[in-house]
Design an enzyme around this catalytic site. Structure first.
Site, short mmCIF file in Angstrom:
data_model
loop_
_atom_site.label_atom_id
_atom_site.label_comp_id
_atom_site.label_asym_id
_atom_site.label_seq_id
_atom_site.Cartn_x
_atom_site.Cartn_y
_atom_site.Cartn_z
N ASN A 299 0.83 -1.20 0.00
CA ASN A 299 0.00 0.00 0.00
C ASN A 299 0.87 1.26 0.00
OD1 ASN A 299 -2.42 -1.42 0.01
ND2 ASN A 299 -2.55 -1.48 2.24
N HIS A 348 -1.55 -6.91 6.31
CA HIS A 348 -2.68 -6.91 7.25
C HIS A 348 -2.26 -7.60 8.55
CE1 HIS A 348 -5.85 -6.20 3.87
NE2 HIS A 348 -4.98 -5.21 4.03
N TYR A 357 -0.90 -9.29 -2.03
CA TYR A 357 -0.09 -8.11 -1.74
C TYR A 357 1.38 -8.32 -2.09
CZ TYR A 357 -4.05 -5.91 0.58
OH TYR A 357 -5.27 -5.33 0.84
N ARG A 411 -7.42 -13.45 0.69
CA ARG A 411 -8.81 -13.40 0.26
C ARG A 411 -8.96 -13.39 -1.26
NH1 ARG A 411 -7.56 -7.97 1.26
NH2 ARG A 411 -8.50 -6.48 -0.21
N GLU A 493 -8.55 -13.89 5.79
CA GLU A 493 -9.47 -12.78 5.99
C GLU A 493 -10.59 -12.76 4.95
OE1 GLU A 493 -6.90 -9.42 5.68
OE2 GLU A 493 -6.90 -9.41 3.51
#
Length: 768
Positions: A299, A348, A357, A411, A493
């Site tokens: 991110n 996360h 990610y 996910r 998640e």
């Protein structure tokens, strides 16, 4: 408006109504066939306060600009009823059918989803081509020559964009987009008021602008510097500034949209003509609103990248230098999100995310580092060395052929085609340029991706990623992995309405691959209480863990000598207790379970695509399982399917199916299609009865067995299961002279003159 396919049935299984305070009579309404010419239609959803305290509706978030909601902000006493009115406006839309979700927020807890759907008889509208691509001619202006580091970076951004699409397709897309634009600079099929958390419609507008800018700035395009295309680009950017769309999902506002804007700005900087600064200022302002320092990992990089491009356009050294450092800052060993000391990747909090990610992280660095090479903003050498190790030793090894291990994707397993990495030519080209010292290694791996030959250049390797509770076993004949979860890591998640049934994905899941594509896109039809490797109660369960929820096991450990490994997981969750262990060798993996306690449990050996006939081979018989059939009962011997043999050394109750399973993507991901998917599936499990009390299992996975006839050449005595108890599990490979031992408490076991012991709970390998 884009056709959104989200039916209320999706939410019925996932939305909880805390304490039953807010109860709707129904959660969906079908308007049937409506006419665009007749205008707005409405429906009242009646609810009742079935709790014992006052209830009030705080907000109703309509899914897009075509829907609106009305409600009363009064307090409803217990037993009182009210309505939420949802209206749909078909005028000016292009959708011939619709299914739109609105979320009702109250003081009762979680939001409730209401769905309106129907079909639309569209009115006829006259078409006017405001931007005719046949008018005007391309420019003959020379392409710009970079004069400084800023311009060199922008030129490299443009080159990457140009390389992503051939000029013939580019020209065709640009002409089509111009023809479909309104005079305002919008496209009629896009809903600019949409605020969806996923599938956010306005992003399509920016991508359309980028496509037009790519043609306008590419000297090889027939639309290079084209005056009508310039007017279309100018109008489309002004239209974006006017509508100023935003999403309820921060990711679209701070990452997705600004990243496309960065490409647009870089393209326009190299074009023969540029819009006025006041026109592009709206893009600049949205890009400047985020701060990479507030984020970690991928991110952080995503945000810093678009800031860096913005800084190059502005020729602002402070912006460029700062964000170059932010981009490369995650290329380090961390004890939080990012690359861990064992070269696994987490996001996360402490969730395993080598895929997802991790893929974004690698994509970002492999794109940006070459752009900055040779400039004063270049990636430091020590970071390049670490990045190279992570790519070669971790990331590329989770692929078998071109297909990724499902257990490292988080996910995103609930998204179509997520496991298929394709040929990935761009990544390998970038890595060979960035890291020429390992060019030959990248070429060998690239062959596996491009040809599908999963064994090409594959070397034996076993890695225990202890910080992520994950073991990966790479062999020329097969790949095998185990993912578990402890108090030191996070569960799988379900954020943003994805991975809705993946509650058990981190409970000892195994991924068994020979060809590589055994699980690709199987997930809509999976029985999610039959995840390979897991010991679970019957029945699929919704996943309530949205983000970063810790596991609860005190014991997840592994040991590896680099070629062989052993891993153990003491499970005590979801009403299940089990001591589970895996012993990984060159030819086989031994899977043991002991101390199994719980109701209606089954241990799944595998659930994958059905790719061949299925055979059961025991001492006395060989039986081919008929297609679309099932075998339930006691069995000892081999089950063979798809070049993998599953050997049960002791009689066990098995449940074996080779039948078509059905489902849809929407049941595991709110944002996907409800269209029925049907797939033939191989589904094999050991069942533990109605109530297990100190139960056990043992099976051996032997991949790379070409046919059931080859089973006769196997030597079961090669493996000795020395112990399989709640205290210890020990396996010896006689041929290799290696033993793996799991001690859940201190202990010692002697076998054939060899003593295996540990003073602490541990997992060990022994040479014998």
């Amino acid at each position: 408006m884009k056709k959104i396919i989200l039916l209320a049935a999706i939410f019925l299984g996932t939305v909880s109504v805390p304490a039953q305070e807010l109860s709707f009579e129904h959660l969906s309404h079908d308007f049937g066939l409506i006419s665009e010419a007749d205008g707005k239609v409405s429906h009242d959803f009646k609810f009742t306060n079935t709790g014992d305290a006052p209830l009030f509706v705080k907000d109703v978030i309509a899914g897009c600009g075509c829907t609106s909601a009305k409600w009363s902000d009064k307090a409803y006493a217990p037993g009182q009823s009210g309505v939420v009115r949802i209206s749909y406006q078909p005028e000016g839309r292009k959708a011939e059918s619709f299914s739109i979700v609105s979320e009702v927020f109250s003081n009762a807890g979680k939001p409730v989803a209401l769905t309106v759907e129907g079909r639309v008889e569209l009115a006829r509208h006259s078409y006017v081509n405001f931007f005719d691509p046949a008018q005007g001619e391309r420019s003959n202006a020379p392409a710009p020559v970079p004069a400084d580091d800023y311009e060199r970076v922008l030129q490299r951004v443009r080159e990457q964009v140009f390389a992503s699409i051939d000029t013939e397709t580019l020209d065709r897309n640009a002409a089509s987009l111009m023809k479909m634009m309104t005079t305002e600079g919008t496209w009629p099929e896009i809903d600019y008021a949409c605020r969806f958390r996923t599938n956010w419609d306005p992003l399509r507008h920016l991508n359309n602008v980028k496509r037009m800018c790519t043609a306008f700035a590419n000297p090889e395009s027939s639309f290079y510097g084209h005056p009508v295309l310039f007017r279309a680009i100018d109008a489309s950017i002004r239209a974006w500034n006017k509508h100023s769309p935003t999403s309820f999902n921060w990711w679209y506002n701070q990452i997705a949209a600004p990243k496309v804007m960065a490409d647009i700005l870089a393209l326009l900087e190299g074009a023969p003509q540029k819009p006025a600064k006041g026109v592009t200022q709206g893009l600049m302002d949205m890009m400047a609103a985020s701060n990479p320092r507030d984020w970690t990992g991928a991110n952080k990089q995503d945000i810093a990248i678009h800031h860096l491009v913005r800084g190059c356009v502005l020729k602002n050294d402070s912006i460029v230098s700062t964000n170059a450092r932010e981009i490369f800052e995650p290329v380090r060993i961390t004890d939080f999100e990012g690359i861990r000391e064992d070269l696994s990747y987490q996001q996360h909090r402490r969730q395993l995310y080598i895929g997802g990610y991790g893929t974004v992280f690698i994509d970002n660095i492999s794109k940006i580092a070459p752009m900055l090479a040779g400039t004063r903003f270049a990636m430091p050498e020590e970071k390049l060395e670490l990045f190279s190790r992570f790519v070669r030793e971790t990331y590329l090894n989770v692929f078998r052929g071109r297909h990724m291990d499902f257990s490292v994707c988080g996910r995103s397993v609930s998204r179509p085609k997520m496991l298929d990495g394709g040929a990935n030519e761009a990544l390998f080209d970038r890595m060979r340029t960035l890291d020429p010292a390992h060019a030959e290694e990248y070429a060998r791996v690239a062959e596996r991706f491009s040809t599908g030959n999963a064994t090409a250049g594959r070397s034996p390797r076993n890695t225990m990623f202890h910080t992520s509770d994950y073991m990966l076993h790479n062999q020329p004949r097969y790949d095998f992995s185990v993912r578990a979860v402890s108090k030191n890591t996070c569960r799988s998640e379900s954020g943003n309405g994805e991975n809705l049934l993946g509650l058990y994905l981190s409970e000892g899941a195994t991924c068994i691959r020979v060809t590589g594509d055994e699980y690709t896109d199987i997930f809509p039809v999976w029985e999610w209480d039959r995840i390979p490797g897991t010991t679970l109660p019957a029945g699929e369960k919704n996943n309530p863990h949205e983000w970063g929820v810790d596991g609860c096991s005190d014991f997840v450990k592994g040991a590896s000598d680099g070629r062989n490994g052993a891993m153990a997981y003491a499970m005590d969750d979801y009403g299940v207790k089990a001591r589970k262990a895996w012993f990984m060798f060159d030819r086989q993996v031994v899977c043991l379970g002991a101390g199994i306690t719980g109701d209606s449990l089954a241990t799944t050996l595998n659930q994958c695509h059905l790719t061949s006939d299925v055979y059961l081979v025991s001492d006395s018989t060989t039986m081919r399982l008929s297609p679309e059939s099932r075998f339930k009962g006691p069995f000892k011997g081999y089950v063979w399917h798809g070049k993998v043999a599953y050997y049960l050394p002791e009689e066990a109750e098995i449940d074996l199916r080779n039948a078509t399973q059905t489902g849809n993507w929407a049941r595991i991901n709110f944002n996907q299609s409800t269209e029925t998917v049907a797939e033939p599936v191989f589904n094999l499990a050991v069942t533990h009865g109605g109530k297990a009390d100190n139960g056990s299992y043992a099976y051996i996975v032997i991949p790379g067995i070409a046919s059931p006839m080859a089973l006769g050449h196997l030597d079961p005595s090669e493996i000795a299961i020395v112990a399989n108890t709640p205290e210890c599990q020990i396996v010896v490979n006689r041929r290799l002279g290696i033993a793996g031992a799991v001690f859940y408490s201190p202990g010692s076991v002697t076998w054939e003159g060899h003593t295996f012991s540990s003073d602490t709970p541990d997992v060990k390998l022994f040479n014998i």
